[in-house]
Design a protein around this motif. Structure first.
Motif, PDB file in Angstrom:
ATOM      1  N   ILE A 242      13.319  -3.198 -13.138  1.00 40.59           N
ATOM      2  CA  ILE A 242      12.137  -2.133 -13.248  1.00 40.59           C
ATOM      3  C   ILE A 242      11.509  -2.113 -14.433  1.00 40.59           C
ATOM      4  O   ILE A 242      12.173  -2.141 -15.348  1.00 40.59           O
ATOM      5  N   HIS A 243      10.412  -2.479 -14.433  1.00 43.95           N
ATOM      6  CA  HIS A 243       9.465  -2.239 -15.544  1.00 43.95           C
ATOM      7  C   HIS A 243       9.290  -0.708 -16.166  1.00 43.95           C
ATOM      8  O   HIS A 243       8.678  -0.018 -15.393  1.00 43.95           O
ATOM      9  N   ASN A 244       9.540  -0.585 -17.303  1.00 45.58           N
ATOM     10  CA  ASN A 244       9.469   0.563 -17.853  1.00 45.58           C
ATOM     11  C   ASN A 244       8.897   0.620 -19.467  1.00 45.58           C
ATOM     12  O   ASN A 244       9.686   0.334 -20.192  1.00 45.58           O
ATOM     13  N   ASN A 245       7.578   0.957 -19.458  1.00 46.38           N
ATOM     14  CA  ASN A 245       6.972   0.794 -20.872  1.00 46.38           C
ATOM     15  C   ASN A 245       7.182  -0.458 -21.480  1.00 46.38           C
ATOM     16  O   ASN A 245       7.005  -1.451 -20.682  1.00 46.38           O
TER      17      ASN A 245
ATOM     18  N   SER B 209      11.545 -11.481 -17.859  1.00 45.63           N
ATOM     19  CA  SER B 209      11.088 -10.822 -19.035  1.00 45.63           C
ATOM     20  C   SER B 209      10.327 -11.477 -19.921  1.00 45.63           C
ATOM     21  O   SER B 209       9.305 -10.784 -20.631  1.00 45.63           O
ATOM     22  N   LYS B 210      10.128 -13.142 -19.979  1.00 45.41           N
ATOM     23  CA  LYS B 210       9.202 -13.711 -20.775  1.00 45.41           C
ATOM     24  C   LYS B 210       7.872 -13.756 -20.080  1.00 45.41           C
ATOM     25  O   LYS B 210       6.992 -13.524 -21.070  1.00 45.41           O
ATOM     26  N   ILE B 211       7.658 -14.016 -19.054  1.00 41.67           N
ATOM     27  CA  ILE B 211       6.305 -13.903 -18.299  1.00 41.67           C
ATOM     28  C   ILE B 211       5.653 -12.504 -18.253  1.00 41.67           C
ATOM     29  O   ILE B 211       4.382 -12.544 -18.213  1.00 41.67           O
ATOM     30  N   THR B 212       6.488 -11.309 -18.510  1.00 42.85           N
ATOM     31  CA  THR B 212       5.737 -10.181 -18.673  1.00 42.85           C
ATOM     32  C   THR B 212       5.799  -9.439 -20.197  1.00 42.85           C
ATOM     33  O   THR B 212       5.346  -8.298 -20.398  1.00 42.85           O
ATOM     34  N   ASN B 213       6.392 -10.503 -21.063  1.00 42.10           N
ATOM     35  CA  ASN B 213       6.422 -10.034 -22.600  1.00 42.10           C
ATOM     36  C   ASN B 213       6.972  -8.586 -22.549  1.00 42.10           C
ATOM     37  O   ASN B 213       6.459  -7.564 -23.216  1.00 42.10           O
ATOM     38  N   LYS B 214       8.248  -8.498 -21.925  1.00 42.07           N
ATOM     39  CA  LYS B 214       8.963  -7.143 -21.849  1.00 42.07           C
ATOM     40  C   LYS B 214      10.569  -7.438 -22.590  1.00 42.07           C
ATOM     41  O   LYS B 214      10.847  -8.640 -22.553  1.00 42.07           O
ATOM     42  N   LYS B 215      10.794  -6.584 -23.310  1.00 42.51           N
ATOM     43  CA  LYS B 215      12.142  -6.577 -23.852  1.00 42.51           C
ATOM     44  C   LYS B 215      13.230  -6.069 -22.788  1.00 42.51           C
ATOM     45  O   LYS B 215      13.251  -5.142 -22.168  1.00 42.51           O
ATOM     46  N   LEU B 216      14.416  -7.094 -22.843  1.00 42.37           N
ATOM     47  CA  LEU B 216      15.407  -6.527 -21.725  1.00 42.37           C
ATOM     48  C   LEU B 216      16.279  -5.398 -22.095  1.00 42.37           C
ATOM     49  O   LEU B 216      16.459  -5.153 -23.311  1.00 42.37           O
ATOM     50  N   LYS B 217      16.684  -4.469 -21.392  1.00 40.35           N
ATOM     51  CA  LYS B 217      17.427  -3.323 -21.560  1.00 40.35           C
ATOM     52  C   LYS B 217      18.242  -3.109 -20.376  1.00 40.35           C
ATOM     53  O   LYS B 217      18.140  -3.038 -19.098  1.00 40.35           O
ATOM     54  N   GLU B 218      19.653  -3.358 -20.675  1.00 35.31           N
ATOM     55  CA  GLU B 218      20.711  -2.953 -19.641  1.00 35.31           C
ATOM     56  C   GLU B 218      21.349  -1.546 -19.467  1.00 35.31           C
ATOM     57  O   GLU B 218      21.546  -0.949 -20.701  1.00 35.31           O
ATOM     58  N   VAL B 219      21.035  -1.152 -18.182  1.00 31.05           N
ATOM     59  CA  VAL B 219      21.513   0.407 -18.063  1.00 31.05           C
ATOM     60  C   VAL B 219      22.076   0.350 -16.711  1.00 31.05           C
ATOM     61  O   VAL B 219      22.227  -0.589 -15.787  1.00 31.05           O
ATOM     62  N   ASN B 220      22.619   1.464 -16.056  1.00 30.09           N
ATOM     63  CA  ASN B 220      23.105   1.672 -14.979  1.00 30.09           C
ATOM     64  C   ASN B 220      21.775   2.138 -14.020  1.00 30.09           C
ATOM     65  O   ASN B 220      21.447   3.666 -14.370  1.00 30.09           O
ATOM     66  N   LEU B 221      21.224   1.551 -13.377  1.00 33.81           N
ATOM     67  CA  LEU B 221      20.085   1.653 -12.711  1.00 33.81           C
ATOM     68  C   LEU B 221      20.064   3.088 -11.940  1.00 33.81           C
ATOM     69  O   LEU B 221      18.976   3.896 -12.087  1.00 33.81           O
ATOM     70  N   VAL B 222      21.036   3.292 -11.152  1.00 31.19           N
ATOM     71  CA  VAL B 222      21.243   4.383 -10.131  1.00 31.19           C
ATOM     72  C   VAL B 222      21.231   5.716 -11.163  1.00 31.19           C
ATOM     73  O   VAL B 222      20.885   6.867 -10.896  1.00 31.19           O
TER      74      VAL B 222
ATOM     75  N   ASN C  67       5.915   1.925 -10.984  1.00 30.96           N
ATOM     76  CA  ASN C  67       4.610   1.219 -10.371  1.00 30.96           C
ATOM     77  C   ASN C  67       5.317   0.466  -9.145  1.00 30.96           C
ATOM     78  O   ASN C  67       4.698   0.131  -8.112  1.00 30.96           O
ATOM     79  N   LYS C  68       6.275  -0.305  -9.350  1.00 29.41           N
ATOM     80  CA  LYS C  68       7.079  -1.248  -8.359  1.00 29.41           C
ATOM     81  C   LYS C  68       8.540  -1.161  -8.702  1.00 29.41           C
ATOM     82  O   LYS C  68       9.041  -1.168  -9.851  1.00 29.41           O
ATOM     83  N   VAL C  69       9.225  -1.663  -7.783  1.00 35.75           N
ATOM     84  CA  VAL C  69      10.633  -1.885  -7.887  1.00 35.75           C
ATOM     85  C   VAL C  69      10.653  -3.633  -7.456  1.00 35.75           C
ATOM     86  O   VAL C  69      10.424  -3.716  -6.161  1.00 35.75           O
ATOM     87  N   LEU C  70      11.179  -4.218  -8.221  1.00 34.81           N
ATOM     88  CA  LEU C  70      11.321  -5.559  -7.785  1.00 34.81           C
ATOM     89  C   LEU C  70      12.800  -6.190  -7.777  1.00 34.81           C
ATOM     90  O   LEU C  70      13.637  -5.677  -8.489  1.00 34.81           O
ATOM     91  N   VAL C  71      13.039  -6.817  -6.654  1.00 31.15           N
ATOM     92  CA  VAL C  71      14.360  -7.507  -6.424  1.00 31.15           C
ATOM     93  C   VAL C  71      14.293  -8.922  -6.536  1.00 31.15           C
ATOM     94  O   VAL C  71      13.206  -9.595  -5.878  1.00 31.15           O
ATOM     95  N   SER C  72      15.385  -9.570  -6.843  1.00 31.29           N
ATOM     96  CA  SER C  72      15.513 -11.098  -6.747  1.00 31.29           C
ATOM     97  C   SER C  72      16.550 -11.580  -6.280  1.00 31.29           C
ATOM     98  O   SER C  72      17.514 -10.857  -6.587  1.00 31.29           O
ATOM     99  N   SER C  73      16.838 -12.650  -5.529  1.00 30.56           N
ATOM    100  CA  SER C  73      18.049 -13.107  -5.268  1.00 30.56           C
ATOM    101  C   SER C  73      17.908 -14.539  -4.855  1.00 30.56           C
ATOM    102  O   SER C  73      16.907 -14.966  -4.782  1.00 30.56           O
TER     103      SER C  73
END
Length: 280
Positions: free
Chosen positions: A108-111, A138-151, A159-165
């Motif tokens: 999830i992108h947040n700020n 993270s690299k292509i969107t120029n965002k810093k990673l932040k580890e959280v418990n998303l739930v 704006n969007k929720v992205l999933v990958s697998s």
């Protein structure tokens, strides 16, 4: 007469090296010299679009950015947000809980941050090509990673929720993944290894209807280029919808013209064909 050209990024504007080819760049700059506006439309957040906008001088020529698959519309010259349609926070919370049941990486992108559950749970198999997808996003969107418990952490609209697998896993499970939300969200593949959720009826095509048309542009004045599932509505709504040679078959089927691939100057070659008066 075409007055606006809309460009998807990945698989369309840029090649596999994440670069705009020389011929394509020169052709797009030439269009703007002839008062044709450029719009970059991507599933990426705005931060992942700006680099290419500046390279093409879109900010200097009063063009626009469509980000998050149509949920945000930004004026490139001022970075003013002209449109911002987010998913309600309660739906986001329920979606994140639902996604926890599957073998997917939820992002999830947040700020300034890309929020993830586990930065080390990051590898996916894209049909034989292995990718650190969290680092990639993270690299292509120029965002810093932040580890959280998303739930527990996500209690705000997005704006969007992205999933990958793994690509194979997504193909086999995407219907079950989207099932509880298929009537209240827009659910789509944006790559073999990406499946995304935006608010209902929000996509790149809706950005044409919700923003460009009310601004005074006519559908007859719009050309669009794309390659993926999330480009289909945009290609159908544009007066001239152009599929890249590397596009998925369902996009080619609804397009008005199929050009060469993103590796072979597909955008430039199509522009030479449709704007002979400019490229004499």
């Amino acid at each position: 007469m075409i007055k606006v050209v809309i460009l998807d990024i990945d698989g369309t504007l840029i090649n596999s090296n994440k670069e705009i080819t020389k011929k394509t760049k020169e052709a797009l700059l030439k269009l703007q010299e002839n008062n044709i506006k450029l719009v970059i439309a991507s599933g990426r957040p705005t931060s992942g679009i700006i680099k290419y906008g500046k390279e093409l001088l879109i900010d200097k020529n009063n063009g626009f950015y469509i980000s998050f698959n149509g949920s945000k519309f930004v004026e490139a010259s001022t970075m003013n947000e002209l449109y911002d349609k987010q998913i309600d926070k309660e739906i986001v919370k329920n979606l994140v809980k639902h996604l926890d049941k599957f073998n997917v990486k939820t992002m999830i992108h947040n700020n300034d941050y890309l929020l993830v559950n586990d930065v080390y749970d990051c590898m996916i198999d894209n049909d034989g090509d292995y990718l650190n997808v969290i680092q990639f996003e993270s690299k292509i969107t120029n965002k810093k990673l932040k580890e959280v418990n998303l739930v527990e952490y996500v209690d705000f609209p997005v704006n969007k929720v992205l999933v990958s697998s793994d690509a194979k896993y997504l193909r086999e499970n995407y219907k079950e993944i989207k099932e509880p939300f298929k009537d209240i969200l827009n659910c789509m593949f944006t790559a073999n290894f990406y499946f995304e959720f935006t608010d209902k009826n929000i996509d790149k095509g809706s950005a044409i209807e919700n923003i460009l048309i009310p601004m005074g542009y006519k559908k007859e004045e719009i050309m669009a280029f794309g390659d993926g599932e999330n480009d289909i509505n945009m290609i159908k709504l544009a007066h001239i919808g152009i599929a890249m040679g590397n596009a998925i078959e369902s996009l080619k089927e609804v397009s008005d013209y199929v050009t060469e691939s993103n590796e072979n100057d597909g955008i430039a070659l199509a522009l030479y064909k449709f704007f002979p008066e400019i490229f004499k």
